[in-house]
Design a protein around this motif. Structure first.
Motif, PDB file in Angstrom:
ATOM      1  N   TYR A  78      35.789 -62.126  17.722  1.00 19.76           N
ATOM      2  CA  TYR A  78      36.238 -61.533  18.785  1.00 19.76           C
ATOM      3  C   TYR A  78      36.299 -62.177  20.133  1.00 19.76           C
ATOM      4  CZ  TYR A  78      31.362 -61.020  19.823  1.00 19.76           C
ATOM      5  OH  TYR A  78      29.946 -61.261  20.213  1.00 19.76           O
ATOM      6  N   GLU A  79      36.938 -61.544  21.168  1.00 17.87           N
ATOM      7  CA  GLU A  79      36.908 -62.385  22.466  1.00 17.87           C
ATOM      8  C   GLU A  79      35.469 -61.936  23.084  1.00 17.87           C
ATOM      9  OE1 GLU A  79      39.791 -62.759  26.231  1.00 17.87           O
ATOM     10  OE2 GLU A  79      40.528 -61.365  24.474  1.00 17.87           O
ATOM     11  N   ILE A  80      35.185 -62.890  23.856  1.00 19.31           N
ATOM     12  CA  ILE A  80      33.906 -62.494  24.403  1.00 19.31           C
ATOM     13  C   ILE A  80      34.330 -62.070  25.954  1.00 19.31           C
ATOM     14  CG2 ILE A  80      32.094 -63.728  25.923  1.00 19.31           C
ATOM     15  CD1 ILE A  80      32.347 -66.152  23.452  1.00 19.31           C
ATOM     16  N   TYR A  81      33.683 -60.793  26.315  1.00 24.02           N
ATOM     17  CA  TYR A  81      33.636 -60.036  27.262  1.00 24.02           C
ATOM     18  C   TYR A  81      33.659 -61.120  28.537  1.00 24.02           C
ATOM     19  CZ  TYR A  81      33.248 -55.642  24.794  1.00 24.02           C
ATOM     20  OH  TYR A  81      33.388 -54.589  24.287  1.00 24.02           O
ATOM     21  N   PRO A  82      34.624 -61.105  29.637  1.00 23.56           N
ATOM     22  CA  PRO A  82      34.611 -62.058  30.563  1.00 23.56           C
ATOM     23  C   PRO A  82      33.544 -62.081  31.388  1.00 23.56           C
ATOM     24  CG  PRO A  82      36.794 -61.141  30.444  1.00 23.56           C
ATOM     25  CD  PRO A  82      35.910 -60.213  29.503  1.00 23.56           C
ATOM     26  N   VAL A  83      32.423 -60.715  31.547  1.00 19.71           N
ATOM     27  CA  VAL A  83      31.312 -60.669  32.032  1.00 19.71           C
ATOM     28  C   VAL A  83      30.230 -61.970  31.791  1.00 19.71           C
ATOM     29  CG1 VAL A  83      30.548 -59.028  30.956  1.00 19.71           C
ATOM     30  CG2 VAL A  83      29.737 -59.195  33.449  1.00 19.71           C
ATOM     31  N   TRP A  84      30.404 -62.260  30.569  1.00 18.17           N
ATOM     32  CA  TRP A  84      29.264 -63.128  29.840  1.00 18.17           C
ATOM     33  C   TRP A  84      29.813 -64.188  29.380  1.00 18.17           C
ATOM     34  CZ3 TRP A  84      29.189 -57.790  27.155  1.00 18.17           C
ATOM     35  CH2 TRP A  84      28.052 -57.199  27.856  1.00 18.17           C
ATOM     36  N   ARG A  85      31.061 -64.684  29.527  1.00 15.32           N
ATOM     37  CA  ARG A  85      31.795 -66.232  29.225  1.00 15.32           C
ATOM     38  C   ARG A  85      30.850 -67.266  30.000  1.00 15.32           C
ATOM     39  NH1 ARG A  85      38.037 -65.208  29.258  1.00 15.32           N
ATOM     40  NH2 ARG A  85      38.135 -63.575  27.210  1.00 15.32           N
ATOM     41  N   HIS A  86      30.244 -66.844  31.244  1.00  9.04           N
ATOM     42  CA  HIS A  86      29.493 -67.946  31.966  1.00  9.04           C
ATOM     43  C   HIS A  86      28.334 -68.618  31.199  1.00  9.04           C
ATOM     44  CE1 HIS A  86      26.760 -64.661  32.754  1.00  9.04           C
ATOM     45  NE2 HIS A  86      26.023 -65.379  33.114  1.00  9.04           N
ATOM     46  N   TRP A 125      24.770 -41.879  11.768  1.00  8.29           N
ATOM     47  CA  TRP A 125      25.756 -42.983  11.930  1.00  8.29           C
ATOM     48  C   TRP A 125      26.754 -42.692  12.722  1.00  8.29           C
ATOM     49  CZ3 TRP A 125      30.210 -42.969   8.740  1.00  8.29           C
ATOM     50  CH2 TRP A 125      30.403 -42.113   7.895  1.00  8.29           C
ATOM     51  N   LEU A 126      27.423 -41.400  12.459  1.00  9.99           N
ATOM     52  CA  LEU A 126      28.449 -41.217  13.189  1.00  9.99           C
ATOM     53  C   LEU A 126      28.434 -41.098  14.492  1.00  9.99           C
ATOM     54  CD1 LEU A 126      30.426 -38.577  10.977  1.00  9.99           C
ATOM     55  CD2 LEU A 126      31.249 -41.039  11.319  1.00  9.99           C
ATOM     56  N   VAL A 127      27.473 -40.760  14.945  1.00  8.21           N
ATOM     57  CA  VAL A 127      27.005 -40.509  16.584  1.00  8.21           C
ATOM     58  C   VAL A 127      26.903 -41.959  17.136  1.00  8.21           C
ATOM     59  CG1 VAL A 127      25.573 -39.412  18.266  1.00  8.21           C
ATOM     60  CG2 VAL A 127      26.179 -38.202  16.206  1.00  8.21           C
ATOM     61  N   ALA A 128      26.108 -42.767  16.299  1.00  7.14           N
ATOM     62  CA  ALA A 128      25.865 -44.142  16.702  1.00  7.14           C
ATOM     63  C   ALA A 128      26.905 -44.897  16.868  1.00  7.14           C
ATOM     64  CB  ALA A 128      24.725 -44.654  15.758  1.00  7.14           C
ATOM     65  N   ALA A 129      27.833 -44.666  15.950  1.00  2.93           N
ATOM     66  CA  ALA A 129      29.131 -45.496  16.032  1.00  2.93           C
ATOM     67  C   ALA A 129      29.994 -45.228  17.257  1.00  2.93           C
ATOM     68  CB  ALA A 129      29.782 -45.208  14.721  1.00  2.93           C
ATOM     69  N   ASP A 130      29.896 -43.855  17.456  1.00  8.50           N
ATOM     70  CA  ASP A 130      30.601 -43.535  18.703  1.00  8.50           C
ATOM     71  C   ASP A 130      30.044 -43.994  20.044  1.00  8.50           C
ATOM     72  OD1 ASP A 130      32.905 -41.940  19.835  1.00  8.50           O
ATOM     73  OD2 ASP A 130      31.118 -40.446  20.489  1.00  8.50           O
ATOM     74  N   ARG A 131      28.639 -44.216  20.095  1.00 13.38           N
ATOM     75  CA  ARG A 131      28.001 -44.483  21.303  1.00 13.38           C
ATOM     76  C   ARG A 131      28.041 -46.189  21.562  1.00 13.38           C
ATOM     77  NH1 ARG A 131      22.093 -42.502  23.278  1.00 13.38           N
ATOM     78  NH2 ARG A 131      23.103 -40.583  23.046  1.00 13.38           N
ATOM     79  N   CYS A 132      28.338 -46.828  20.606  1.00 18.58           N
ATOM     80  CA  CYS A 132      28.554 -48.260  20.886  1.00 18.58           C
ATOM     81  C   CYS A 132      29.609 -48.948  21.675  1.00 18.58           C
ATOM     82  CB  CYS A 132      28.497 -49.196  19.593  1.00 18.58           C
ATOM     83  SG  CYS A 132      27.479 -48.861  18.255  1.00 18.58           S
ATOM     84  N   SER A 134      30.643 -51.806  21.809  1.00 13.36           N
ATOM     85  CA  SER A 134      31.499 -52.942  20.823  1.00 13.36           C
ATOM     86  C   SER A 134      32.094 -52.417  19.749  1.00 13.36           C
ATOM     87  CB  SER A 134      30.465 -53.920  20.465  1.00 13.36           C
ATOM     88  OG  SER A 134      30.804 -54.696  19.353  1.00 13.36           O
ATOM     89  N   SER A 135      33.351 -52.634  19.646  1.00 17.73           N
ATOM     90  CA  SER A 135      34.118 -52.155  18.484  1.00 17.73           C
ATOM     91  C   SER A 135      33.511 -52.579  17.132  1.00 17.73           C
ATOM     92  CB  SER A 135      35.590 -52.259  18.831  1.00 17.73           C
ATOM     93  OG  SER A 135      35.929 -53.458  18.987  1.00 17.73           O
ATOM     94  N   SER A 136      33.333 -53.878  17.192  1.00 16.67           N
ATOM     95  CA  SER A 136      32.835 -54.558  16.014  1.00 16.67           C
ATOM     96  C   SER A 136      31.532 -53.870  15.397  1.00 16.67           C
ATOM     97  CB  SER A 136      32.809 -56.108  15.978  1.00 16.67           C
ATOM     98  OG  SER A 136      31.602 -56.522  16.702  1.00 16.67           O
ATOM     99  N   ASN A 137      30.676 -53.599  16.292  1.00 15.81           N
ATOM    100  CA  ASN A 137      29.605 -52.767  16.161  1.00 15.81           C
ATOM    101  C   ASN A 137      29.689 -51.313  15.458  1.00 15.81           C
ATOM    102  OD1 ASN A 137      26.187 -52.640  18.084  1.00 15.81           O
ATOM    103  ND2 ASN A 137      26.787 -51.897  15.942  1.00 15.81           N
ATOM    104  N   ALA A 138      30.587 -50.875  16.279  1.00 16.02           N
ATOM    105  CA  ALA A 138      30.971 -49.469  15.688  1.00 16.02           C
ATOM    106  C   ALA A 138      31.566 -49.388  14.239  1.00 16.02           C
ATOM    107  CB  ALA A 138      31.955 -48.738  16.647  1.00 16.02           C
ATOM    108  N   GLU A 139      32.540 -50.508  14.203  1.00 22.21           N
ATOM    109  CA  GLU A 139      33.076 -50.551  12.934  1.00 22.21           C
ATOM    110  C   GLU A 139      31.952 -50.946  11.707  1.00 22.21           C
ATOM    111  OE1 GLU A 139      35.341 -50.348   9.470  1.00 22.21           O
ATOM    112  OE2 GLU A 139      36.101 -49.805  11.664  1.00 22.21           O
ATOM    113  N   ALA A 140      31.209 -51.681  12.020  1.00 19.38           N
ATOM    114  CA  ALA A 140      29.906 -51.994  11.189  1.00 19.38           C
ATOM    115  C   ALA A 140      29.115 -50.700  10.645  1.00 19.38           C
ATOM    116  CB  ALA A 140      29.144 -52.934  11.544  1.00 19.38           C
ATOM    117  N   ILE A 141      28.780 -49.894  11.785  1.00 19.43           N
ATOM    118  CA  ILE A 141      28.102 -48.650  11.312  1.00 19.43           C
ATOM    119  C   ILE A 141      29.053 -47.699  10.686  1.00 19.43           C
ATOM    120  CG2 ILE A 141      27.258 -46.676  12.517  1.00 19.43           C
ATOM    121  CD1 ILE A 141      26.254 -48.511  15.182  1.00 19.43           C
ATOM    122  N   LEU A 142      30.450 -47.737  10.956  1.00 22.40           N
ATOM    123  CA  LEU A 142      30.928 -46.716  10.076  1.00 22.40           C
ATOM    124  C   LEU A 142      31.084 -47.116   8.668  1.00 22.40           C
ATOM    125  CD1 LEU A 142      33.937 -46.273  12.564  1.00 22.40           C
ATOM    126  CD2 LEU A 142      32.427 -44.422  11.934  1.00 22.40           C
TER     127      LEU A 142
END
Length: 151
Positions: A78-86, A125-132, A134-142
């Motif tokens: 995944y692309e690193i969020y610009p805020v953390w690229r430094h 698990w469904l609530v947790a996925a919705d709260r993440c 990060s889309s990859s984190n949400a997908e892993a929980i799903l």
């Protein structure tokens, strides 16, 4: 401070009834996630990174007997969020994230690293996925119900 290695782990922590632990980032209020972290060195084994990050961020020890990390053999790029690229070397824009999970007892004690996280919550698990955030984190929980095999 040395640059972060653009290879990391994601560890989804859950109970047998699929309650998922999410932790809130200290540097971004309202950003909820599972345990994540980069390799400390290019030759650090992924399972060692997962165990280290699990302990550092939650105080949970994967002892290999009662608490066992499971490597999903799944990697997300995944692309690193610009805020953390430094935090990364100049020109680094993508990270490879390796997914793990760990089933823990309901009563496991959670000890957060205060410089990294300010809160935690056990959620279905469904609530947790919705709260993440990060889309990859949400997908892993799903994927958790199909990946978790009850003993």
């Amino acid at each position: 401070m040395p640059h972060k290695i653009p290879e990391s782990v994601l560890v989804v922590i859950h109970t047998t009834d699929l309650q998922v632990l999410l932790i809130e980032r200290a540097d971004k209020a309202g950003f909820w996630q599972s345990v994540t972290g980069s390799l400390d060195s290019v030759d650090e084994a992924l399972i060692d990174t997962a165990a280290r990050e699990l302990f550092e961020e939650t105080g949970i020890v994967a002892d290999g007997r009662d608490i066992v990390l499971r490597d999903w053999q799944l990697a997300n790029i995944y692309e690193i969020y610009p805020v953390w690229r430094h935090r990364y070397a100049p020109g680094v824009t993508h990270n490879t994230e390796h997914v793990f999970s760990v089933c823990v007892p309901c009563e496991v004690a959670i000890t957060l690293s205060p410089r990294e996280h300010v809160g935690h919550a056990w959620l279905p698990w469904l609530v947790a996925a919705d709260r993440c955030f990060s889309s990859s984190n949400a997908e892993a929980i799903l994927q958790l119900p199909s990946r978790f095999v009850r003993q």
